[in-house]
Design a protein around this motif. Structure first.
Motif, short mmCIF file in Angstrom:
data_model
loop_
_atom_site.label_atom_id
_atom_site.label_comp_id
_atom_site.label_asym_id
_atom_site.label_seq_id
_atom_site.Cartn_x
_atom_site.Cartn_y
_atom_site.Cartn_z
N VAL A 401 0.84 -1.20 0.00
CA VAL A 401 0.00 0.00 0.00
C VAL A 401 0.88 1.24 0.00
N MET A 402 1.91 1.25 0.83
CA MET A 402 2.81 2.40 0.88
C MET A 402 3.49 2.62 -0.47
N ARG A 403 3.88 1.56 -1.13
CA ARG A 403 4.53 1.71 -2.44
C ARG A 403 3.55 2.19 -3.50
N SER A 404 2.29 1.81 -3.38
CA SER A 404 1.28 2.33 -4.32
C SER A 404 1.15 3.84 -4.16
N ILE A 405 1.19 4.32 -2.91
CA ILE A 405 1.11 5.76 -2.66
C ILE A 405 2.33 6.46 -3.24
N ILE A 406 3.52 5.87 -3.05
CA ILE A 406 4.74 6.45 -3.59
C ILE A 406 4.65 6.58 -5.11
N CYS A 407 4.21 5.50 -5.76
CA CYS A 407 4.11 5.50 -7.23
C CYS A 407 3.17 6.59 -7.72
N ASN A 408 2.07 6.80 -6.98
CA ASN A 408 1.12 7.83 -7.39
C ASN A 408 1.77 9.21 -7.34
N TYR A 409 2.44 9.51 -6.25
CA TYR A 409 3.10 10.82 -6.14
C TYR A 409 4.22 10.96 -7.17
N PHE A 410 4.97 9.89 -7.40
CA PHE A 410 6.06 9.95 -8.37
C PHE A 410 5.53 10.16 -9.78
N GLN A 411 4.40 9.50 -10.07
CA GLN A 411 3.81 9.61 -11.41
C GLN A 411 3.45 11.07 -11.72
N TYR A 412 2.98 11.79 -10.71
CA TYR A 412 2.55 13.18 -10.93
C TYR A 412 3.59 14.18 -10.43
N ASP A 413 4.79 13.69 -10.11
CA ASP A 413 5.90 14.55 -9.73
C ASP A 413 5.52 15.49 -8.58
N ALA A 414 4.78 14.97 -7.61
CA ALA A 414 4.30 15.78 -6.49
C ALA A 414 5.20 15.58 -5.28
N VAL A 415 6.40 16.16 -5.34
CA VAL A 415 7.40 15.91 -4.30
C VAL A 415 6.99 16.53 -2.96
N ASP A 416 6.39 17.71 -2.99
CA ASP A 416 6.00 18.34 -1.73
C ASP A 416 4.86 17.58 -1.06
N ARG A 417 3.93 17.08 -1.86
CA ARG A 417 2.85 16.26 -1.31
C ARG A 417 3.41 14.97 -0.71
N LEU A 418 4.39 14.40 -1.39
CA LEU A 418 5.02 13.19 -0.87
C LEU A 418 5.72 13.48 0.46
N ALA A 419 6.43 14.60 0.52
CA ALA A 419 7.13 14.94 1.76
C ALA A 419 6.14 15.13 2.92
N LEU A 420 5.01 15.78 2.64
CA LEU A 420 3.99 15.96 3.67
C LEU A 420 3.42 14.62 4.12
N PHE A 421 3.17 13.74 3.14
CA PHE A 421 2.63 12.42 3.49
C PHE A 421 3.60 11.64 4.36
N VAL A 422 4.90 11.70 4.03
CA VAL A 422 5.90 10.95 4.81
C VAL A 422 5.92 11.44 6.25
N ARG A 423 5.84 12.76 6.46
CA ARG A 423 5.82 13.30 7.83
C ARG A 423 4.60 12.82 8.60
N ARG A 424 3.44 12.83 7.93
CA ARG A 424 2.21 12.38 8.61
C ARG A 424 2.26 10.88 8.90
N ALA A 425 2.81 10.11 7.97
CA ALA A 425 2.92 8.66 8.17
C ALA A 425 3.87 8.34 9.33
N GLU A 426 4.97 9.11 9.43
CA GLU A 426 5.91 8.90 10.54
C GLU A 426 5.22 9.17 11.88
N ASP A 427 4.47 10.26 11.95
CA ASP A 427 3.79 10.61 13.20
C ASP A 427 2.71 9.61 13.58
#
Length: 509
Positions: A401-427
């Protein structure tokens, strides 16, 4: 304060003399019940929330426990039904998991209703099947009243004990019933059903053999075999289930809809889709009409098997027949659409989600929806379900599931959205993987945000993710793409230092 009955009992009391016109007891065998009599047959069975196979014991009461009470006139029967129905509604509205029903029974003049006809007790116990512990409490109160509970009432009470998971109470009620009345098939079937609901395989088989040996009851009937078949199916003992079916055929008794439902459910539980479908086709070829339970079993089976087209056909067939498809089967369809690709599945998922209420949330379904929206490239929908999961404290532990989320952000080049998601997932304590951080590094490098790319290395170190050859390779490619050869060569040196082999073309550049 004076007590008032739920509805006028005057019509019932006026016709009470009709109850004693016929005093000859009827045998406990299959009899036809006039349509204006409050039947002792049970309401159709509906599966419980953890989706067990259908209850084959739901059909035996009319065949094995027919009431000995004489028929009531239509006028009296309708008033008695109304009074008992209102009493059942009042009982189920009592607060608490195990309320005391005595006060409500007195308030609604249950002793008077019982004096009008013992069928009132049968009807009330049948209406309380969804609240088995409450039904047992009602039966305890009923036992101190006259007349003595009939064998049909004991059979219903045994079944209620089974549905409540109290097999000891079921065995005690069976002993009391056989001490007062001569045992019959219905009583044995009720005890078998109670053991089936409790998953007590050996006890159920022992009762079946005791029934075979009891000369007062005759051989086991088709419902006895159906209960055994269902129990073996629940236990995924397919060979035993099939041998019991052969024994039923050898007894000369025809298979019923309960037989086929138990067989189909057994194959469904064992994930034997071909045999499940073959049993359904055999039933149709033998002109045994499928009922609501059959259609819902096939719907759920096709959903679990990923046979999307057949699942949709089963759903359309059920809707056309006016069968209510409950939340259990809606969730099974949603799970199938999420796990197996199908054209237009997002629209179909959204149509089904509209049928769920606010209390129908399930964490596993939330996670599946995150994954399917990620796979379909629908970032907004994916983030909506991510936010819902975080709000409900749902923790994602599946790396896929986490890799599916990564692929989605990578596909649309949404690096800032990915960074925000990673922070929320860590918390939130979600399952983290090195791929999350590698993806951030790749995307930062693509945008020449080298300082932030280096910051990802610090994040990995805090989370104890070691630097791999791929980590250095990502950094090397980022520096080369920026034309910074000195830093790129430094990365090559670091790769040598960590023992990673370097291609000759990289060293020569």
């Amino acid at each position: 304060m004076s007590r008032r009955p739920a509805c006028s009992l005057l019509p019932l009391l006026r016709s009470r003399r009709c109850l004693y016109d016929a005093t000859t007891a009827r045998p406990f065998t299959s009899v036809s019940v006039p349509p204006d009599v409050i039947s002792s047959t049970w309401p159709p069975h509906s599966p419980s929330p953890l989706h067990p196979p259908p209850d084959p014991a739901g059909t035996w009461c009319s065949a094995s426990c027919s009431s000995t009470s004489p028929a009531l006139p239509p006028f009296t029967a309708s008033h008695l039904r109304a009074a008992v129905s209102l009493l059942a509604t009042s009982l189920t509205a009592l607060p608490g998991p195990d309320p005391d029903p005595v006060s409500a029974l007195h308030d609604h003049s249950f002793p008077t209703l019982l004096a009008v006809s013992p069928l009132a007790s049968l009807e009330l116990l049948s209406l309380l099947r969804s609240r088995p512990r409450l039904g047992l409490a009602v039966f305890s109160f009923r036992r101190v009243l006259s007349p003595v509970p009939s064998i049909s009432e004991f059979a219903l009470a045994i079944s209620l004990a089974g549905r409540a998971g109290d097999h000891d109470a079921a065995a005690a009620l069976f002993a009391d019933g056989t001490a007062i009345h001569s045992p019959n098939l219905g009583l044995y079937n009720a005890l078998m059903s109670a053991y089936m609901h409790s998953g007590l395989l050996d006890n159920c088989i022992e009762v079946f053999h005791a029934l075979e040996r009891d000369p007062r009851c005759g051989p086991p009937n088709v419902d006895s075999y159906n209960i055994l078949i269902a129990l073996f199916g629940r236990s995924i003992l397919v060979d035993h289930m099939e041998r019991t079916l052969q024994s039923l055929d050898a007894s000369g008794q025809p298979r019923t809809i309960g037989t086929y439902n138990a067989i189909i459910s057994g194959y469904l539980t064992a994930w034997m889709w071909d045999k499940m479908e073959a049993s359904f086709q055999e039933m149709v070829s033998f002109h045994v009409a499928p009922d609501a339970t059959t259609h819902k079993l096939m719907l759920r089976g096709y959903a679990h098997a990923g046979m999307i087209c057949k699942m949709e056909q089963a759903y359309e067939r059920a809707c056309k027949l006016g069968i209510k498809v409950d939340i259990l089967h809606i969730r099974a369809m949603l799970c199938a659409y999420c796990k197996f690709y199908h054209v237009g599945r997002i629209q179909k998922i959204e149509d089904l989600l509209k049928k769920l209420g606010p209390d129908d949330y399930r964490p596993w379904l939330n996670v599946l929806l995150i994954k399917v929206y990620a796979q379909e490239g629908l970032t907004e929908g994916m983030e909506l379900y991510i936010s819902e999961a975080l709000e409900r404290n749902t923790i994602v532990t599946a790396v896929k599931v986490m890799r599916s989320i990564i692929c989605n952000y990578f596909q649309y080049d949404a690096v800032d959205r990915l960074a925000l998601f990673v922070r929320r997932a860590e918390d939130a304590g979600w399952k983290l993987c090195r791929s999350l951080y590698h993806c951030k590094m790749v995307m930062y490098g693509k945008h020449y945000r080298l300082e932030e790319m280096h910051g990802v290395l610090d994040e990995m170190e805090c989370l104890k993710f070691d630097r791999t050859k791929k980590t250095f390779w990502i950094m090397y490619k980022a520096y080369v793409s920026c034309g910074r050869r000195t830093e790129a060569n430094t990365i090559i040196g670091m790769m040598w230092k960590h023992g990673f082999a370097v291609r000759d073309d990289m060293s020569d550049q």
